[in-house]
Design a protein around this motif. Sequence first.
Motif, short mmCIF file in Angstrom:
data_model
loop_
_atom_site.label_atom_id
_atom_site.label_comp_id
_atom_site.label_asym_id
_atom_site.label_seq_id
_atom_site.Cartn_x
_atom_site.Cartn_y
_atom_site.Cartn_z
N GLN A 1 -5.38 -29.51 81.95
CA GLN A 1 -5.96 -28.23 81.22
C GLN A 1 -6.68 -28.34 79.89
OE1 GLN A 1 -2.76 -25.75 80.20
NE2 GLN A 1 -3.73 -24.04 79.54
N TYR A 2 -6.64 -29.77 79.45
CA TYR A 2 -7.05 -30.36 78.08
C TYR A 2 -8.41 -30.99 78.39
CZ TYR A 2 -3.19 -27.83 76.02
OH TYR A 2 -2.42 -26.80 75.43
N PRO A 3 -9.51 -30.86 77.61
CA PRO A 3 -10.85 -31.62 78.06
C PRO A 3 -10.85 -33.13 77.59
CG PRO A 3 -11.33 -30.09 76.33
CD PRO A 3 -9.97 -29.68 76.98
N ASP A 4 -9.92 -33.35 76.57
CA ASP A 4 -9.83 -34.64 76.15
C ASP A 4 -8.55 -35.42 76.77
OD1 ASP A 4 -7.92 -32.98 75.07
OD2 ASP A 4 -8.33 -33.87 72.80
N SER A 5 -7.95 -35.00 77.72
CA SER A 5 -6.83 -35.83 78.16
C SER A 5 -7.03 -36.26 79.72
CB SER A 5 -5.67 -34.65 78.45
OG SER A 5 -5.97 -33.79 79.47
N PHE A 6 -6.08 -37.38 79.87
CA PHE A 6 -6.20 -37.95 81.18
C PHE A 6 -4.62 -37.81 81.55
CE2 PHE A 6 -6.07 -41.32 84.22
CZ PHE A 6 -7.25 -41.45 84.91
N ASP A 7 -4.30 -37.01 82.16
CA ASP A 7 -3.25 -36.74 83.01
C ASP A 7 -2.69 -37.61 84.41
OD1 ASP A 7 -3.20 -34.74 80.81
OD2 ASP A 7 -3.76 -33.15 82.03
N ILE A 8 -1.38 -37.92 84.16
CA ILE A 8 -1.01 -38.70 85.43
C ILE A 8 0.36 -38.02 85.73
CG2 ILE A 8 0.03 -41.10 86.00
CD1 ILE A 8 -1.69 -42.24 84.29
N LEU A 9 0.40 -37.85 87.22
CA LEU A 9 1.61 -37.87 88.06
C LEU A 9 1.78 -38.63 89.05
CD1 LEU A 9 1.42 -33.59 88.68
CD2 LEU A 9 2.57 -34.89 86.61
N GLN A 10 2.74 -39.67 89.03
CA GLN A 10 3.09 -40.56 89.89
C GLN A 10 4.41 -40.84 89.90
OE1 GLN A 10 0.37 -43.83 88.52
NE2 GLN A 10 1.43 -45.35 90.04
N ASP A 11 4.67 -41.58 91.27
CA ASP A 11 5.95 -41.98 91.77
C ASP A 11 6.92 -40.95 91.69
OD1 ASP A 11 4.64 -44.56 91.91
OD2 ASP A 11 5.32 -45.00 89.85
N ILE A 12 6.71 -39.78 92.40
CA ILE A 12 7.61 -38.72 92.44
C ILE A 12 8.05 -38.70 93.85
CG2 ILE A 12 7.86 -36.47 92.09
CD1 ILE A 12 5.55 -36.26 90.21
N PHE A 13 9.57 -38.58 93.92
CA PHE A 13 10.38 -38.66 95.07
C PHE A 13 11.30 -37.56 95.17
CE2 PHE A 13 14.08 -39.53 97.63
CZ PHE A 13 13.58 -40.07 98.70
N ILE A 14 11.03 -36.70 96.30
CA ILE A 14 11.67 -35.26 96.47
C ILE A 14 12.48 -35.22 97.54
CG2 ILE A 14 11.63 -33.13 96.54
CD1 ILE A 14 8.87 -33.11 94.61
N GLU A 15 13.74 -34.94 97.80
CA GLU A 15 14.26 -34.85 98.95
C GLU A 15 15.50 -33.84 98.83
OE1 GLU A 15 16.27 -38.34 100.49
OE2 GLU A 15 17.63 -38.80 98.92
N ASP A 16 15.81 -32.95 99.94
CA ASP A 16 16.63 -32.33 100.39
C ASP A 16 16.62 -31.03 99.58
OD1 ASP A 16 17.94 -33.97 102.38
OD2 ASP A 16 19.23 -34.89 101.04
N VAL A 17 15.56 -30.34 99.59
CA VAL A 17 15.24 -29.21 98.87
C VAL A 17 15.18 -27.82 99.85
CG1 VAL A 17 13.49 -28.13 97.32
CG2 VAL A 17 14.27 -30.47 97.06
N VAL A 18 15.70 -26.72 99.30
CA VAL A 18 15.61 -25.56 100.09
C VAL A 18 14.65 -24.39 99.03
CG1 VAL A 18 16.75 -23.68 101.14
CG2 VAL A 18 17.65 -25.70 101.58
N VAL A 19 13.68 -24.00 99.55
CA VAL A 19 13.16 -23.00 98.45
C VAL A 19 12.95 -21.70 99.28
CG1 VAL A 19 10.92 -22.38 97.49
CG2 VAL A 19 11.70 -24.95 97.58
#
Length: 426
Positions: A256-274
């Motif tokens: 969302q911000y032009p001066d940012s470098f954003d990281i999403l990494q090493d995310i583990f998700i299990e056993d979820v009901v939506v």
Amino acid sequence: MHHTHLIFLFLQLGCLGAAQARICTVHAAGNGTDDAPAILAAFADCGKGGKVVLPSANYTIAQPMTTHMEGGSFDLHGYLSFTPDIDYWIANSYRFPFQNLSIGWHITGSDFVVDGHGTGGVFGNGQVWYSWARGAGNLFGRPMSVSITNATRAVVKNFKIIQPQFWASLVWNSTDILLTDFYVNATNMDPAAGGVNWVQNTDGSDTYQSKRITYQNWVYQGGDDCIAFKPNSTQITVRNVSCTSLNGMTFGSIGQYPDSFDILQDIFIEDVVVQNHPDAELEGGGPYSAQLDGGAYFKSWIGVDVGTPPNGGGGGRGYCKNVTIRNLHIINATVPLLLTSELTYSQLNATYANTSTFVWDDIHFYNVTGTSNTGQVIDFECSTAAPCSGWSFTDMNLTPAGGAATRGDTVCHNFFNYTGLPQCTA
């Protein structure tokens, strides 16, 4: 790796009892008297190596609080009930720099335990905020109920957040945090709603600039993201979560911000009901929550800076990678798996399509089942400026409305080097 982290955390914090030398008990003053000063005084006396105890009662919170613990614990058997004074909280809440948002209560420190004992937590008086906002997102001044801020090696457990004012909880600039056995409920009971989602921005929890965060045994019922990963969230584990929500596991928004470098990494998700709530209306006419959009939702901003956050922006760079989602069940979503790289809270403009440079790579699904109430089960709208690559899908069983799967129910744009989606069409 994930189990080792949990065991280490419990061993680290399980020894706190031996170090507790002092107990401070706070009784509710009653009659609407602000209990925050007495609570803050108790933390000043017992927050380092001691225990603060609040017996079962409603504690009036009429001012922002920062409770600090070092090797201490907080036994909260009752509710911290935030006053419904909208003007006061808009003017006095703590500021949160991302999207110019607000916070009502900070929990800070290290090596501590917060225990709601299954009976205690936060009552946010959220209905006044839902009706005031009237379906508008991100209005300035709505405070998040609680933020785990600048904290290390902590457990928050057996906790309830009822009618949060905004996001129910946040983990910000924190490391090695376990949030377990939570119940969050944001329900609009205003009969004037007329079917509109008036519980927007009531996320169950968000992470921001944090690592090694574990969520387990959560139940969320509300009108927005169940759990969302904001910029620079790494080594996140989510286990055994039930969501009745607008979106389930949400990656972003990001870039969302032009001066940012954003990281999403090493995310583990299990056993979820939506799931989408089966009843569109509650008794009295108020909607329970919004229609479920996506069970897993990836959202990045356009590659051009347009407008001002929180409701404008774009142009940020970065990447999301090494994500595993296992045993995800999605019930009655608009599109069970969804990605947009053209996010803007203002009107979409075709001029900015395919400009996002945020990269979505190395994302893997195992045993994903569920249904949609439309003709689509997957819609991945990746950008030509940053195509998606390296995704895999194993044991997928998603059924569109009408039952039979067709070639058009799985749509992927700028989506390459993937495995396990034979029907993916551009």
